[in-house]
Design a protein around this motif. Structure first.
Motif, PDB file in Angstrom:
ATOM      1  N   TRP A 163       0.846  -1.199   0.000  1.00 32.15           N
ATOM      2  CA  TRP A 163       0.000   0.000   0.000  1.00 32.15           C
ATOM      3  C   TRP A 163       0.878   1.244   0.000  1.00 32.15           C
ATOM      4  CZ3 TRP A 163      -4.740  -0.499   3.780  1.00 32.15           C
ATOM      5  CH2 TRP A 163      -5.541  -1.572   3.376  1.00 32.15           C
ATOM      6  N   LEU A 164       1.901   1.234   0.848  1.00 33.12           N
ATOM      7  CA  LEU A 164       2.805   2.383   0.924  1.00 33.12           C
ATOM      8  C   LEU A 164       3.535   2.607  -0.393  1.00 33.12           C
ATOM      9  CD1 LEU A 164       4.271   1.764   4.490  1.00 33.12           C
ATOM     10  CD2 LEU A 164       2.673   3.571   3.826  1.00 33.12           C
ATOM     11  N   ASP A 165       3.912   1.521  -1.050  1.00 32.89           N
ATOM     12  CA  ASP A 165       4.639   1.626  -2.319  1.00 32.89           C
ATOM     13  C   ASP A 165       3.818   2.304  -3.413  1.00 32.89           C
ATOM     14  OD1 ASP A 165       6.786   0.366  -1.131  1.00 32.89           O
ATOM     15  OD2 ASP A 165       6.314  -1.613  -1.976  1.00 32.89           O
ATOM     16  N   LYS A 166       2.512   2.264  -3.302  1.00 31.20           N
ATOM     17  CA  LYS A 166       1.648   2.846  -4.334  1.00 31.20           C
ATOM     18  C   LYS A 166       1.345   4.320  -4.101  1.00 31.20           C
ATOM     19  CE  LYS A 166      -0.383  -1.372  -5.880  1.00 31.20           C
ATOM     20  NZ  LYS A 166      -0.211  -1.566  -7.271  1.00 31.20           N
ATOM     21  N   LEU A 167       1.754   4.857  -2.958  1.00 32.72           N
ATOM     22  CA  LEU A 167       1.493   6.269  -2.689  1.00 32.72           C
ATOM     23  C   LEU A 167       2.350   7.140  -3.584  1.00 32.72           C
ATOM     24  CD1 LEU A 167       1.319   6.235   1.211  1.00 32.72           C
ATOM     25  CD2 LEU A 167      -0.586   6.309  -0.405  1.00 32.72           C
ATOM     26  N   GLU A 168       1.760   8.177  -4.103  1.00 32.95           N
ATOM     27  CA  GLU A 168       2.501   9.059  -5.007  1.00 32.95           C
ATOM     28  C   GLU A 168       3.499   9.905  -4.236  1.00 32.95           C
ATOM     29  OE1 GLU A 168      -0.091  13.038  -5.614  1.00 32.95           O
ATOM     30  OE2 GLU A 168      -0.950  11.249  -6.518  1.00 32.95           O
ATOM     31  N   GLU A 169       4.523  10.284  -4.941  1.00 34.19           N
ATOM     32  CA  GLU A 169       5.534  11.171  -4.384  1.00 34.19           C
ATOM     33  C   GLU A 169       5.331  12.522  -5.062  1.00 34.19           C
ATOM     34  OE1 GLU A 169       7.211  12.284  -1.844  1.00 34.19           O
ATOM     35  OE2 GLU A 169       7.865  10.241  -1.540  1.00 34.19           O
ATOM     36  N   GLY A 170       5.930  13.516  -4.552  1.00 36.48           N
ATOM     37  CA  GLY A 170       5.774  14.850  -5.123  1.00 36.48           C
ATOM     38  C   GLY A 170       5.865  15.872  -4.014  1.00 36.48           C
ATOM     39  N   GLN A 171       5.459  17.095  -4.331  1.00 40.98           N
ATOM     40  CA  GLN A 171       5.589  18.180  -3.362  1.00 40.98           C
ATOM     41  C   GLN A 171       4.876  17.877  -2.041  1.00 40.98           C
ATOM     42  OE1 GLN A 171       4.210  21.977  -4.759  1.00 40.98           O
ATOM     43  NE2 GLN A 171       5.144  23.081  -3.071  1.00 40.98           N
ATOM     44  N   LYS A 172       3.691  17.302  -2.121  1.00 39.31           N
ATOM     45  CA  LYS A 172       2.962  16.943  -0.902  1.00 39.31           C
ATOM     46  C   LYS A 172       2.569  15.478  -0.943  1.00 39.31           C
ATOM     47  CE  LYS A 172       1.644  21.434   0.523  1.00 39.31           C
ATOM     48  NZ  LYS A 172       0.667  22.317   1.080  1.00 39.31           N
ATOM     49  N   GLY A 173       3.498  14.639  -1.355  1.00 34.79           N
ATOM     50  CA  GLY A 173       3.266  13.206  -1.467  1.00 34.79           C
ATOM     51  C   GLY A 173       3.698  12.462  -0.217  1.00 34.79           C
ATOM     52  N   GLU A 178       5.165  11.680   5.549  1.00 39.84           N
ATOM     53  CA  GLU A 178       6.009  10.994   6.529  1.00 39.84           C
ATOM     54  C   GLU A 178       6.824  11.986   7.347  1.00 39.84           C
ATOM     55  OE1 GLU A 178       8.065   8.093   4.108  1.00 39.84           O
ATOM     56  OE2 GLU A 178       6.500   6.597   4.492  1.00 39.84           O
ATOM     57  N   GLU A 179       7.262  13.066   6.710  1.00 39.22           N
ATOM     58  CA  GLU A 179       7.996  14.114   7.423  1.00 39.22           C
ATOM     59  C   GLU A 179       7.084  14.814   8.447  1.00 39.22           C
ATOM     60  OE1 GLU A 179      10.016  18.302   6.163  1.00 39.22           O
ATOM     61  OE2 GLU A 179      10.413  16.594   4.840  1.00 39.22           O
ATOM     62  N   LEU A 180       5.861  15.096   8.053  1.00 38.36           N
ATOM     63  CA  LEU A 180       4.899  15.690   8.993  1.00 38.36           C
ATOM     64  C   LEU A 180       4.641  14.755  10.180  1.00 38.36           C
ATOM     65  CD1 LEU A 180       2.160  17.265   6.678  1.00 38.36           C
ATOM     66  CD2 LEU A 180       3.813  18.480   8.102  1.00 38.36           C
ATOM     67  N   ALA A 181       4.474  13.474   9.882  1.00 38.46           N
ATOM     68  CA  ALA A 181       4.225  12.496  10.945  1.00 38.46           C
ATOM     69  C   ALA A 181       5.403  12.422  11.913  1.00 38.46           C
ATOM     70  CB  ALA A 181       3.942  11.124  10.342  1.00 38.46           C
ATOM     71  N   ALA A 182       6.610  12.428  11.386  1.00 37.30           N
ATOM     72  CA  ALA A 182       7.805  12.389  12.242  1.00 37.30           C
ATOM     73  C   ALA A 182       7.880  13.648  13.104  1.00 37.30           C
ATOM     74  CB  ALA A 182       9.065  12.244  11.390  1.00 37.30           C
ATOM     75  N   GLY A 183       7.548  14.801  12.525  1.00 40.03           N
ATOM     76  CA  GLY A 183       7.529  16.049  13.290  1.00 40.03           C
ATOM     77  C   GLY A 183       6.483  16.031  14.393  1.00 40.03           C
TER      78      GLY A 183
END
Length: 196
Positions: A163-173, A178-183
């Motif tokens: 499921w995680l592998d299918k998530l898009e990457e990009g400016q707010k991907g 994940e960065e927001l979650a870590a913060g």
């Protein structure tokens, strides 16, 4: 459906959790049932965070804690949580779950449904989210709320890698989220160490 960060920040402060969950809901929804529903959802997420190491999960204790978190005027949610408890004792058809708990856009038709689906499938993040979406109706809301509770219980490791592998990457991907979650996690850790 957006109250999960509030639950994380106030996991060990139930009064502040309810107040902030209500404030978060009031930004876009004024109805008292929506405010109560947001507080109930936040309480369920907070309970799942603290119960994450319990296996098997004490479903009745989980429901008791949620009921005790409700204000006296939250009668409909109390009745729905009683219904959740009864449904957990049997294996109801999807139609019965929808009829008794709901699958609609109103908080009273989705919050307790999400709690039920989590408790019925607490052993698997994937099963819980798939079951939530399979109910039809307001699938994105019920799926998101169930996923928030189940995610709080299982952590990131519970989310299937495919499921995680299918998530898009990009400016707010994916990376941004994940960065927001870590913060948020660092903020939570800092607030808990300051409270000690």
């Amino acid at each position: 459906m957006r109250v999960a960060p509030v639950a994380c920040l106030y996991v060990d402060r139930p009064d502040e959790l309810k107040k902030c969950a209500a404030g978060s809901a009031c930004l876009t929804h004024a109805h008292p049932q929506v405010v109560e529903g947001a507080a109930l959802q936040a309480s369920a997420i907070a309970l799942a965070l603290t119960a994450g190491s319990q296996y098997p999960l004490d479903k009745k204790g989980f429901l008791r804690s949620l009921k005790s978190s409700l204000p006296p005027e939250a009668g409909e949610y109390r009745e729905k949580l009683d219904c959740v408890e009864k449904l957990l004792e049997i294996e109801p058809a999807v139609e019965r779950i929808v009829r008794e708990l709901g699958n609609g856009v109103k908080a009273s038709q989705s919050v307790c449904t999400s709690i039920y689906i989590f408790l019925e499938n607490y052993g698997s993040f994937e099963k819980a989210v798939v079951k939530a979406v399979s109910l039809g109706g307001d699938t994105d809301t019920i799926g998101a709320m169930t996923g928030a509770i189940s995610g709080a219980y299982h952590g990131r490791k519970g989310i299937p890698g495919r499921w995680l592998d299918k998530l898009e990457e990009g400016q707010k991907g994916r990376g941004y989220v994940e960065e927001l979650a870590a913060g948020l996690w660092l903020l939570l850790s800092d607030s808990q160490s300051c409270a000690s």
